[in-house]
Design a protein around this motif. Sequence first.
Motif: not given
Lengths: 324, 324
Positions: A232-260
Motif C-alpha cells: 500500500a505505501s509503495i504503490l501510493e507513493l509511486d503513483s503520486t510520484m508519477m503524477h508529480a512528474v506529470m503535473m510539473t512537466s512543461t506544459p503541465p499535465v493534470f490527469y487528476w480531477e477533483p473527484a480523483t
Amino acid sequence: MSTLTATAVAHPNIAFIKYWGNRDDALRIPSNGSISMNLESLATQTRVTFDSHLPEDIFDLNGTRQSGPALKRVVSHLNLIRGIRGTAIHAHILSENNFPTGSGIASSASAFAALTLAVTTALGLQVGEKDLTRIARRGSGSACRSIPAGFVEWNAGETDRDSFAFSIAAADFWDLTDCIAIVEAAQKKVSSTEGHSLAGTSPLQEARVQDAPRRLDMCRNAIQTRDFAALASILELDSTMMHAVMMTSTPPVFYWEPATLNIVKAVAAWRKSGIPAAASIDAGPNVHIICETRAAENVAQRLSSLPAVKEVLVSKAGGPTVLK
Amino acid sequence: MSTLTATAVAHPNIAFIKYWGNRDDALRIPSNGSISMNLESLATQTRVTFDSHLPEDIFDLNGTRQSGPALKRVVSHLNLIRGIRGTAIHAHILSENNFPTGSGIASSASAFAALTLAVTTALGLQVGEKDLTRIARRGSGSACRSIPAGFVEWNAGETDRDSFAFSIAAADFWDLTDCIAIVEAAQKKVSSTEGHSLAGTSPLQEARVQDAPRRLDMCRNAIQTRDFAALASILELDSTMMHAVMMTSTPPVFYWEPATLNIVKAVAAWRKSGIPAAASIDAGPNVHIICETRAAENVAQRLSSLPAVKEVLVSKAGGPTVLK
C-alpha cells in the motif's frame, strides 16, 4: 498461403510501480522498470486473419472500422512482425474489449499484447514469452506486462534486447482485487504516448527515475512476502510520484480531477480504519483501489456511494495472454 | 526602566517561489531560497509592552488570552530578543489580525514580523532591516520575507548570518493583486513546522532544492521585467513542485482538497482564454490567484461563482513592516 488466422485474449494490467518516460521513445525503452498486476475480469479478444487477397490492412474495434491514428498504430505493429517473418501479406484484425469503451481504462496494453500473440501465431512464428514481451512493448510499452501471468515486472533495460517483462508471481499467489472507480468517461486530453515524451521536461523526473530501483525492490518484496501494508505505501507513493512528474512537466499535465482526489483521500481514511486498500492512478482521472480480496466487496460498496463515482469495475489478478 | 512599549504592523506574504524544508530546523535555515509578495490588505498589528511588574509573559491574540504552544512560541521569540538586549523583563503582547482567524491564511509570517519590530523597538535595540529579517526568521521562517517592502527575496544562506531577506522591488513596481479563494476554514491537519521537518523524507525534495536557483532566477527576472506570462509559468510550477514533495513525504501530506484542484484547473483555463492570472497554493487548501490588477475584479467575480469557494480576499502588493 492464402488465409492464416489466430485468436488471442489478453488482460489490461494495473501498474504498482509506474512506467512514465522513455529512454528511447521510438523503441519504447522505458526510463525505469515497472511492476504490475494483470486484471482477470477485463479482456481484449483479437482475431487476426491474414489474407493474400486483401489490398490493405483492416482493423475493426468493437464493431467499428478504424482509420487514422488508431489504424496506423496497428499497421505499424503488423509491419514490425511482418518484417520478422519476411512477408507483406495484409490482415483483417477483429478486436473486442469486454470493458466499456471510453471508460478511461487503458486498452492499449491488452490490445497490443493480444495483437502480438495473434499475429505471431497466425504467421507461424515460434516466439518465446520473453521475445513476445519485447515485440508487444514496441506497440505499447505497458503491453509487454500483459503477456506474462499474474504479477509482472518489466526490466527497463537499455536496448531492445534487454527490455522485456517476466512474471514474478502467479495470479493466485496473492488474492488481490482491483476495484476501479470510474469518474469520467471522456477521452483523455493528453495521450500516454504524448505524456511519456513530456516526462523529461519535469525537474522531478530524474529523481523519480534514480529512486526507481528502491521502489521496485520494495514492491517486489511486498508481493513476494504478501505484505499488504508495505505494498500500500509503495504503490501510493509511486503513483503520486508519477503524477508529480506529470503535473510539473512543461506544459503541465493534470490527469487528476477533483473527484480523483476525493477518492484518494477516502481510501487513505478507510485504510487508517483498518481496511486493506490502497489507491493508484494511471494516466487518467479514474482510481484503481488495490485491496485484499476479502475487503473488495466492502470497498466496492463504499466507492459506489461516493457521489463522484459513476461506476465500479472489479477484477482479481489475471493470467497471461493466451490463444483461444 | 518600568514600562517600554512599541506597536508594529506587518503584512503576510504569498510566496511565488516557496520555502519548504530546512537545512537547519532549529535556526530555520531553509533548504532553498524563496521569493514572495507582501499583501497590503491583510495585516497583523502588534503592541508590545514590557513591564517590570509582570511575573510572566502574556499574549492576547484577537482578544483571546493565549496559552500552550501559541504562547510558548511567542515566549521563545521574546527570549531570543531579550537575550540580545540582556534583559529578563516580561511583556504583554496584544496582537490583532484584520483577516478572518482560521481562514487558512497563514498568520505566522505577519505575526513574527510585527512582533520582531515591536519587541526590538520597545527594548531600544538599534537593528537594521537585514538583521530584523534574520531575527524574524527565527520565529517563523517566512516572517523574514514580511519585513522588507513589496517583492522580497530570502537568501537561503548556510548559517544564521547569511540567511536573510531583502526587497527586490517596491510594492508599486508592478501592479499585481492576489485574489485568495478560501475553500475551507478548518484548522490545518499538519502544521507548516511539522511539514518542513518531513520534506527530507520525499524522494523528490533534493531535486526540488537543486533546481531552486533556476526557478529563483526565472521568478526574479519575471518580476524585474514585469513579464506576467513568465511569472505565471514559474509560480505555478514552483507551487506544484512543493506540493509534489509534500504528497510524496512519509507520511504523505495532502493539503489539496478537491475544491483546490477545481480552482487550479479553472484558473489555467481562464489564463488560456487571455486572463492574466496564475494559481499558487501554500500549506493549506486555499488558492492564491496572482493576477495583473486590471484583471482582479473579473478574477474575484469568477472565483466567487465557483461553488467550492466560500470567500475571496483581495490584496495588492504591500509595504514593509512598520512602526505605528
